[in-house]
Design a protein around this motif. Sequence first.
Motif, short mmCIF file in Angstrom:
data_model
loop_
_atom_site.label_atom_id
_atom_site.label_comp_id
_atom_site.label_asym_id
_atom_site.label_seq_id
_atom_site.Cartn_x
_atom_site.Cartn_y
_atom_site.Cartn_z
N ARG A 79 22.53 -21.01 -17.68
CA ARG A 79 22.57 -22.15 -18.62
C ARG A 79 22.61 -21.66 -20.07
N LEU A 80 21.99 -20.51 -20.30
CA LEU A 80 22.00 -19.97 -21.66
C LEU A 80 23.41 -19.57 -22.07
N THR A 81 24.16 -19.02 -21.11
CA THR A 81 25.54 -18.62 -21.41
C THR A 81 26.36 -19.85 -21.80
N LEU A 82 26.20 -20.92 -21.03
CA LEU A 82 26.91 -22.16 -21.35
C LEU A 82 26.52 -22.65 -22.75
N THR A 83 25.22 -22.58 -23.01
CA THR A 83 24.69 -23.08 -24.29
C THR A 83 25.30 -22.32 -25.47
N PHE A 84 25.38 -20.99 -25.35
CA PHE A 84 25.91 -20.22 -26.48
C PHE A 84 27.43 -20.30 -26.57
N GLY A 85 28.07 -20.62 -25.45
CA GLY A 85 29.51 -20.91 -25.52
C GLY A 85 29.74 -22.12 -26.41
N LEU A 86 28.82 -23.08 -26.30
CA LEU A 86 28.90 -24.26 -27.17
C LEU A 86 28.70 -23.86 -28.64
N SER A 87 27.75 -22.97 -28.90
CA SER A 87 27.50 -22.54 -30.29
C SER A 87 28.75 -21.88 -30.88
N VAL A 88 29.39 -21.01 -30.09
CA VAL A 88 30.59 -20.32 -30.60
C VAL A 88 31.68 -21.37 -30.89
N THR A 89 31.83 -22.31 -29.97
CA THR A 89 32.85 -23.35 -30.13
C THR A 89 32.61 -24.16 -31.41
N LYS A 90 31.35 -24.52 -31.63
CA LYS A 90 31.03 -25.32 -32.82
C LYS A 90 31.28 -24.51 -34.10
N ALA A 91 30.89 -23.24 -34.11
CA ALA A 91 31.09 -22.42 -35.30
C ALA A 91 32.59 -22.27 -35.59
N LEU A 92 33.38 -22.07 -34.54
CA LEU A 92 34.83 -21.93 -34.74
C LEU A 92 35.43 -23.23 -35.26
N ARG A 93 34.95 -24.35 -34.75
CA ARG A 93 35.48 -25.65 -35.22
C ARG A 93 35.14 -25.86 -36.69
N GLU A 94 33.94 -25.41 -37.10
CA GLU A 94 33.58 -25.52 -38.53
C GLU A 94 34.51 -24.66 -39.39
N PHE A 95 35.07 -23.62 -38.81
CA PHE A 95 36.02 -22.78 -39.52
C PHE A 95 37.46 -23.29 -39.37
N GLY A 96 37.61 -24.47 -38.79
CA GLY A 96 38.93 -25.10 -38.74
C GLY A 96 39.76 -24.76 -37.51
N PHE A 97 39.18 -24.06 -36.53
CA PHE A 97 39.95 -23.72 -35.34
C PHE A 97 39.80 -24.80 -34.27
N ASP A 98 40.87 -25.01 -33.51
CA ASP A 98 40.83 -25.98 -32.42
C ASP A 98 40.23 -25.28 -31.19
#
Length: 252
Positions: A79-98
């Motif tokens: 579950r931690l892996t899934l959770t940090f996948g979400l963190s990476v996704t959110k950080a990338l989206r803040e940088f303008g990536f889809d």
Amino acid sequence: LSGLKTTLFGKNIHYYDEAGSSNDIAKKLAPTAEEGTIVVVEQQTGGRGRLGRQWASPKGGIWFSTILKPRIALSAASRLTLTFGLSVTKALREFGFDAKIKWPNDVLVNGKKVCGILTEVDAEIDTVEFVVIGIGINANMSLKDIPEELRENSTTLRDEGGKSIDRVEFLQKLLFEMEQEYIRFSTRPFSEIMEEIITLSDTIGREVTVNMPNRIAEGTVVGISKTGALLLKRTDGEIEEIIAGRCIYTKK
Ligand code: BTN
């Protein structure tokens, strides 16, 4: 990382110009290290991926590992892996990536893989002693810097964005997102995190082949459960819940 807005993640940083694998260094440090300690390596000579695969880690990428000491059962570590996948996704989206999440733990930009996560757990019977979360992001490099046999359906942030990103600023943002999600993981029902993962999932609706240790399943992904399992409608019509496996899209 002087602009870091976290209290735990990245409070202690071990930096190496070159090393084998940041996960291996982190595992050695873990027994005595404080939770949230990170190991950053500029260039890994023995980068490791999931399922014993190699992970190309040239200069310009973001290769790091985080040491955590959550009070969870071994079975909850994925579950931690899934959770940090979400963190990476959110950080990338803040940088303008889809950015979107490919179940279970790849992050895609414009449909291609830019990030992989390798979680390694040290447990005593069923209690987790420490977890090392290794995150690799193909950042300021080109696909040409990755050996052809390891490219799969990958890309890099520079290839997708047309320019390099500020890696320090990105890592600060990512560590902030990771800390936020870790607090949520520790204090809220996991279904809350899963709901957000589901909205950012690239995998729902896909036709897939899922490789598991002793067999293969084929079908269409109809959802992801609140516990993080893939819900696959198999070609024989049955719905199967898959807890872990490697997911391959059979159609683009
Ligand atoms: C995968 O998708 O197979 C997971 C790749 C994980 C790569 C990262 S880079 C930092 C850390 N150190 C490693 O050797 N592997 C992980």
